[in-house]
Motif scaffolding. Sequence first.
Motif, mmCIF file in Angstrom:
data_model
loop_
_atom_site.group_PDB
_atom_site.id
_atom_site.type_symbol
_atom_site.label_atom_id
_atom_site.label_comp_id
_atom_site.label_asym_id
_atom_site.label_seq_id
_atom_site.Cartn_x
_atom_site.Cartn_y
_atom_site.Cartn_z
ATOM 1 N N MET A 128 62.386 126.141 68.692
ATOM 2 C CA MET A 128 62.361 125.823 67.311
ATOM 3 C C MET A 128 61.130 124.907 66.876
ATOM 4 O O MET A 128 60.532 125.409 65.872
ATOM 5 C CB MET A 128 63.536 125.170 66.553
ATOM 6 N N LYS A 129 60.809 124.159 67.505
ATOM 7 C CA LYS A 129 59.442 123.430 67.320
ATOM 8 C C LYS A 129 58.367 124.307 67.520
ATOM 9 O O LYS A 129 57.418 124.084 66.698
ATOM 10 C CB LYS A 129 59.733 122.030 68.085
ATOM 11 N N PRO A 153 58.294 119.192 72.383
ATOM 12 C CA PRO A 153 58.461 120.573 72.649
ATOM 13 C C PRO A 153 57.743 120.970 73.885
ATOM 14 O O PRO A 153 58.399 121.993 74.488
ATOM 15 C CB PRO A 153 57.695 121.078 71.351
ATOM 16 N N GLU A 167 70.817 127.367 55.135
ATOM 17 C CA GLU A 167 70.418 127.885 56.475
ATOM 18 C C GLU A 167 70.996 127.064 57.611
ATOM 19 O O GLU A 167 71.231 127.445 58.545
ATOM 20 C CB GLU A 167 69.103 128.070 56.558
ATOM 21 N N MET A 213 63.538 123.121 55.772
ATOM 22 C CA MET A 213 64.668 124.212 55.999
ATOM 23 C C MET A 213 65.905 124.023 54.743
ATOM 24 O O MET A 213 66.270 122.957 54.624
ATOM 25 C CB MET A 213 65.515 124.079 57.127
ATOM 26 N N ASP A 214 66.245 124.980 54.129
ATOM 27 C CA ASP A 214 67.298 124.984 52.865
ATOM 28 C C ASP A 214 68.587 124.579 53.715
ATOM 29 O O ASP A 214 69.039 124.894 54.878
ATOM 30 C CB ASP A 214 67.082 126.120 52.188
ATOM 31 N N GLY A 230 57.634 126.128 64.345
ATOM 32 C CA GLY A 230 57.511 125.433 63.168
ATOM 33 C C GLY A 230 58.452 124.365 62.612
ATOM 34 O O GLY A 230 58.244 123.891 61.400
ATOM 35 N N ALA A 231 59.260 124.229 63.469
ATOM 36 C CA ALA A 231 60.468 123.218 62.832
ATOM 37 C C ALA A 231 59.641 121.898 62.893
ATOM 38 O O ALA A 231 59.085 121.403 64.005
ATOM 39 C CB ALA A 231 61.711 123.459 63.756
ATOM 40 N N THR A 232 59.923 121.158 61.886
ATOM 41 C CA THR A 232 59.671 119.744 61.717
ATOM 42 C C THR A 232 60.470 118.903 62.690
ATOM 43 O O THR A 232 61.746 119.512 62.628
ATOM 44 C CB THR A 232 59.395 119.212 60.478
ATOM 45 N N ASN A 233 60.308 117.548 62.847
ATOM 46 C CA ASN A 233 61.506 116.922 63.402
ATOM 47 C C ASN A 233 62.738 116.738 62.382
ATOM 48 O O ASN A 233 63.652 116.582 62.750
ATOM 49 C CB ASN A 233 60.982 115.193 63.824
ATOM 50 N N ARG A 234 62.363 116.608 61.116
ATOM 51 C CA ARG A 234 63.391 116.504 60.103
ATOM 52 C C ARG A 234 64.231 117.778 60.135
ATOM 53 O O ARG A 234 65.594 117.636 59.996
ATOM 54 C CB ARG A 234 62.496 116.142 58.808
ATOM 55 N N ASP A 235 63.583 118.864 60.563
ATOM 56 C CA ASP A 235 64.380 120.119 60.472
ATOM 57 C C ASP A 235 65.574 119.959 61.546
ATOM 58 O O ASP A 235 66.612 120.427 61.218
ATOM 59 C CB ASP A 235 63.616 121.382 60.616
#
Lengths: 240, 418
Positions: free
Chosen positions: B329-330, B411, B5, B1-2, B333-338
């Motif tokens: 979010m997970k 999740p 955002e 994620m940038d 496709g959100a990673t743990n890092r996101d």
Amino acid sequence: MTGDVASAEPPAVELDAVSRTYTRGEPVYALDDVSLSLARGSYTAVMGPSGSGKSTLLNLVGCLDTPTAGTVSVAGEDVSTLATRQRARVRGQEVGFVFQTFNLMPRLTAEENVALPLVFQEVAREERLERARDLLDRVGLGDRTDHRPSELSGGQRQRVAIARALVTDPAIVLADEPTGNVDTETGERIMGLLDDLHAAGNTILLVTHQRAIADRAERIVRLRDGEIEGIDQVDVEGAA
Amino acid sequence: MDAAESLRLAARSIRGHKLRAALTALGIVIGIAAVITFVTLGASVKAEVVGQFDDSPANRVFLVATPGDDGGPPAALSQPVFTEYDVGRIGEFEGVDRVVPRGTIATSALSRGGETVARDQVTATTPALFESVTFREGGAFADASSGEACPAEMAVTPSAAALFPGNLSVGDRVSITQRGNRTRNVTVVGVLADDAGLNPLAGFGSRPRFYLPTCAYDTVVTSPTTGTRQNVYPQVTVIAANPGDTAAVQTRVQDYLDTESDAAQLAPGSYEVSARTNEDIVERIENVVDRLTQFVTGIAVISLLVGAIGIANIMLVSVRERTKEIGIMKAVGATNRDVLQLFLVEALLLGVGGAVLGVPIGVAGGWVAVTYAELPLTLPLVWVGAAIGIGLVVGVVSGLYPAWSAARVDPIDALRYE
């Protein structure tokens, strides 16, 4: 990769002797030696009473969970042994979820909700909002892009969720009781939308406990106590 | 994620709980404001005090006797140990232009005609003090030495003159009530041009001062060297003939003080008799002010810590409340890092936001404190910049655990969470 079918594309989803055991004092078989293949473009319904393993199956295919034994492949990739980070990638790229309770982000607008999966795929903001608006158009909500979920009806929310499931152009759309929280008429429209998606070539796995809903699919997988009780072909177009 | 955002999403969720976010940031606002206020006050005090010394000529060596070598207040506690004999000996040293002793005479009041002003002390010194000083009116009093009668004369600073209605002026007769109700009548012979402290050891700022010749001084002791009763002074200023020789004069005087001086024998055991230049004294004062500033700033840092705990607390609540959103979010496709990044950025925004608000409040607080203390404002700009950095660090540190726990949310459980 499971199976080595020479030139043919791998199936969208393939489960090979999959078991999922939970240990709560003694082992509980949520899913017991299940094998199932979902061809690309197919429309499959999974039916069964609660506790039959429907949700476990969905979670395994959706890469939210990992099997205790056997392999799960999504778009030809074995996802059963992937690291957490890789599973997040598969969820983001190959799987689209449609939930019974919609599960939209309350503070985001319709288009931002639809674009959310693309945020985690590093797609530029302009591009992802454009794609989101296209998909909202497709589900008939082109005029509601700036609305928050709280400003939308149940049916509209579910259509936003469907648009979100499609935004990454996934290998499989997983729909968990998509009509469970809307009235019959709205449910009918949502099922119509899924029919359209199927007609457009999307692969759909639908979980329901309503026979009438399941009948919209091409075939019905009946689960009981974590095992496949039977697979019925619902042939409308006369192909099997 | 940038980054853009995650900033946008974090800002969105902060806006969702405006009051809560404001109260959380308030902890940091107060912490940063307190730090900036105290640091500003400290820097202003230091600048003012050091400025006083920088104004005083570089050719001075100050002799004081202070308790221990603890860097404590350099002059206020100086003991009377320097005898007339010491003053005379030092005055003969090579490179020394003149030696100005200085002491205080305890008084209860000064009066001119029927007008009485209460004063607890006047200063006894020699006319040598005034050699490089301009007078608004009149001049220095006569030299008291050579065994003649003590000149009944007094010089005053402008603010001292102003204590009397219509100002003191040359020719006025003033009666000084000393310790033991003895009365001394003197004539004003000079009013100085300005109030600047002639000797920084005597204190700072423009305090009213009355100067009498040393023959009026009443603190005496038997000189161990000569065996005679002599005046004994708490402070002595040695003025070098040439500013370049100041260090050499300092060494010579210090050697004398350490060995054969009366002062060495008169000083109580734990006292240090020392010859210091401006530089030495500035360093000592800076040490004292720094230590005070550190102490007070330490207290302010504690309030910053409390603010950090506030952020951590609210972030933990926020993670719990948004468990379902984390699940969504997970699922998409959100990673743990996101997820970690998202919550960390949110904590960071609270920290930095608090700091950005705290800086102007702290500067305002510092200004008020400095104005109240009648000092010129010195803004420690480094600290203003550092405050933003501190907010950043506080945000990250306090958000780390909540963000980590958010990233670890399962999740499946999260999606079921109501």
